[in-house]
Design a protein around this motif. Structure first.
Motif, PDB file in Angstrom:
ATOM      1  N   ASN A 164       0.813  -1.222   0.000  1.00 33.04           N
ATOM      2  CA  ASN A 164       0.000   0.000   0.000  1.00 33.04           C
ATOM      3  C   ASN A 164       0.849   1.276   0.000  1.00 33.04           C
ATOM      4  OD1 ASN A 164       0.944  -0.624   2.565  1.00 33.04           O
ATOM      5  ND2 ASN A 164      -0.770   0.360   3.618  1.00 33.04           N
ATOM      6  N   VAL A 165       2.163   1.125  -0.194  1.00 27.80           N
ATOM      7  CA  VAL A 165       3.075   2.277  -0.163  1.00 27.80           C
ATOM      8  C   VAL A 165       3.516   2.635  -1.579  1.00 27.80           C
ATOM      9  CG1 VAL A 165       5.359   3.068   0.557  1.00 27.80           C
ATOM     10  CG2 VAL A 165       3.893   1.871   2.181  1.00 27.80           C
ATOM     11  N   ARG A 166       3.465   3.957  -1.886  1.00 24.72           N
ATOM     12  CA  ARG A 166       3.852   4.454  -3.207  1.00 24.72           C
ATOM     13  C   ARG A 166       4.767   5.665  -3.046  1.00 24.72           C
ATOM     14  NH1 ARG A 166       0.080   7.067  -5.721  1.00 24.72           N
ATOM     15  NH2 ARG A 166      -1.191   7.537  -3.877  1.00 24.72           N
ATOM     16  N   VAL A 167       5.227   6.198  -4.176  1.00 23.20           N
ATOM     17  CA  VAL A 167       6.013   7.426  -4.165  1.00 23.20           C
ATOM     18  C   VAL A 167       5.601   8.280  -5.359  1.00 23.20           C
ATOM     19  CG1 VAL A 167       7.942   6.392  -5.460  1.00 23.20           C
ATOM     20  CG2 VAL A 167       8.341   8.431  -4.045  1.00 23.20           C
ATOM     21  N   ALA A 168       5.505   9.586  -5.131  1.00 26.84           N
ATOM     22  CA  ALA A 168       5.226  10.556  -6.190  1.00 26.84           C
ATOM     23  C   ALA A 168       5.798  11.891  -5.726  1.00 26.84           C
ATOM     24  CB  ALA A 168       3.724  10.667  -6.450  1.00 26.84           C
ATOM     25  N   PRO A 169       6.067  12.808  -6.657  1.00 28.71           N
ATOM     26  CA  PRO A 169       6.649  14.100  -6.273  1.00 28.71           C
ATOM     27  C   PRO A 169       5.787  14.876  -5.289  1.00 28.71           C
ATOM     28  CG  PRO A 169       6.869  13.754  -8.634  1.00 28.71           C
ATOM     29  CD  PRO A 169       5.966  12.663  -8.118  1.00 28.71           C
ATOM     30  N   ASP A 170       6.402  15.837  -4.627  1.00 25.19           N
ATOM     31  CA  ASP A 170       5.720  16.641  -3.619  1.00 25.19           C
ATOM     32  C   ASP A 170       4.416  17.234  -4.140  1.00 25.19           C
ATOM     33  OD1 ASP A 170       6.155  18.107  -0.862  1.00 25.19           O
ATOM     34  OD2 ASP A 170       5.495  19.643  -2.265  1.00 25.19           O
TER      35      ASP A 170
END
Length: 362
Positions: A164-170
């Motif tokens: 359930n963990v992701r990454v995207a820019p601020d």
């Protein structure tokens, strides 16, 4: 209409208030609820008919008393609201009393999960932390959430095994704004106060001196300078006053001060009018990219460095711990053409909201 509770840092900090503005603008058909002791937030978000500001001093008093009272209070939230959005940047810093904070966060999250209500955590970075137990308990707590989106690769890597963990820019990269003409030969400087930062207080004298030197250099070369305070509570204005005290009168005549007091659009308009930015606050650098400004970062936290590294912009910068090495002449030359040119990141930042969009049906 869905009712969603937002758990955020409500202290008239521009970066955190921008997160809320972006959310409120993006989802006008959601009834958003925030809880704060600061009644002036009614004015900050008065233009939004879909925002309800609760002035609940009792709730904040309970936080500082017993876990059992807090649990009773938050159980109501899990039944009253359709979802929980926890949003903010540096909301997972290991402090001296971190176990208490984790307990409060877990209680709030659990109150929603007990009622089968979704929990979203958006826009944050993780750390700094020094204790592996701190990392472990957060992994356990994060498993309870429906969606967690970090804003830089370092934080994501710590939890990438969680599905359930992701990454995207601020999130602020997704800020929508009307282009504003730049005032020629203007420099904006975002500062922070170091007097109560244990890891940086030893560099305060050099930090203030260097900023005075930078101002003198730019003013001498025909620039007007504006010093920006992003958060009065965190004493940005005190740092500004200390810098002003180091300037001669002939320089002071070309220096202005802009303080964020909750009037988001007014502050953004002033900031966006600057031709160049020397930024210490994290979001001063993000905004410089959004507003297509020349910029030079003065870094107080790895969270800024991590984002710049992700964007391959980690060559021209100075850490406060190395502030004595900052070359004023070099900054004056470098900043003339130090811009962020890969604007695809603005669309990438929209991905912070991917799962929330799906839940809301946007």
């Amino acid at each position: 209409m869905k009712k969603i509770l937002i758990d955020a840092y409500l202290a008239k900090n521009l970066g955190d208030d921008l997160f809320l503005k972006i959310v409120f603008d993006r989802y006008p058909d959601i009834e958003w609820h925030i809880i704060t002791t600061d009644k002036t937030y009614n004015d900050t978000f008065s233009s939004y008919s879909n925002v309800v500001v609760h002035h609940d001093s009792l709730f904040h008093k309970i936080i500082n008393r017993t876990d059992s009272l807090y649990k009773q209070r938050t159980q109501i939230f899990g039944r009253k609201y359709d979802a929980l959005l926890k949003i903010g940047g540096s909301i997972f810093i290991q402090s001296t009393h971190w176990k208490k904070q984790v307990s409060l966060n877990r209680t709030l999250i659990q109150s929603f999960k007990n009622n089968n209500r979704p929990v979203f955590i958006l826009g944050s970075n993780f750390g700094p932390f020094t204790d592996q137990e701190y990392l472990k308990v957060h992994k356990e707590m994060f498993r309870l959430c429906d969606d967690i989106c970090f804003r830089e690769q370092y934080s994501y890597n710590l939890f990438q095994e969680l599905p359930n963990v992701r990454v995207a820019p601020d999130i602020v990269f997704s800020l929508k704004y009307r282009k504003k003409n730049k005032k020629k030969n203007t420099l904006g400087i975002s500062v922070i106060d170091l007097s109560e930062r244990e890891d940086l207080v030893a560099y305060e004298k050099s930090y203030l001196k260097k900023h005075a030197e930078l101002i003198k250099k730019f003013v001498t070369n025909g620039h007007e300078v504006t010093l920006f305070s992003f958060c009065e509570l965190q004493k940005d204005t005190i740092a500004i006053e200390k810098i002003l005290d180091l300037l001669d009168k002939d320089v002071l005549n070309r220096v202005k001060v802009a303080k964020y007091t909750g009037k988001i659009e007014e502050f953004l308009n002033e900031f966006a009018s600057m031709e160049s930015i020397i930024g210490c606050r994290f979001h001063s650098i993000i905004l410089a990219m959004v507003f297509n400004q020349n910029f030079y970062p003065v870094i107080y936290s790895n969270k800024t460095y991590n984002v710049l590294k992700d964007l391959n912009l980690d060559k021209e910068l100075t850490f406060i711990k190395h502030i004595d090495e900052l070359n004023v002449e070099k900054v004056f030359e470098v900043i003339k053409d130090n811009k962020f040119r890969d604007h695809t990141i603005f669309n990438e930042a929209e991905k912070q909201f991917a799962k929330l969009d799906k839940y809301i049906g946007k």
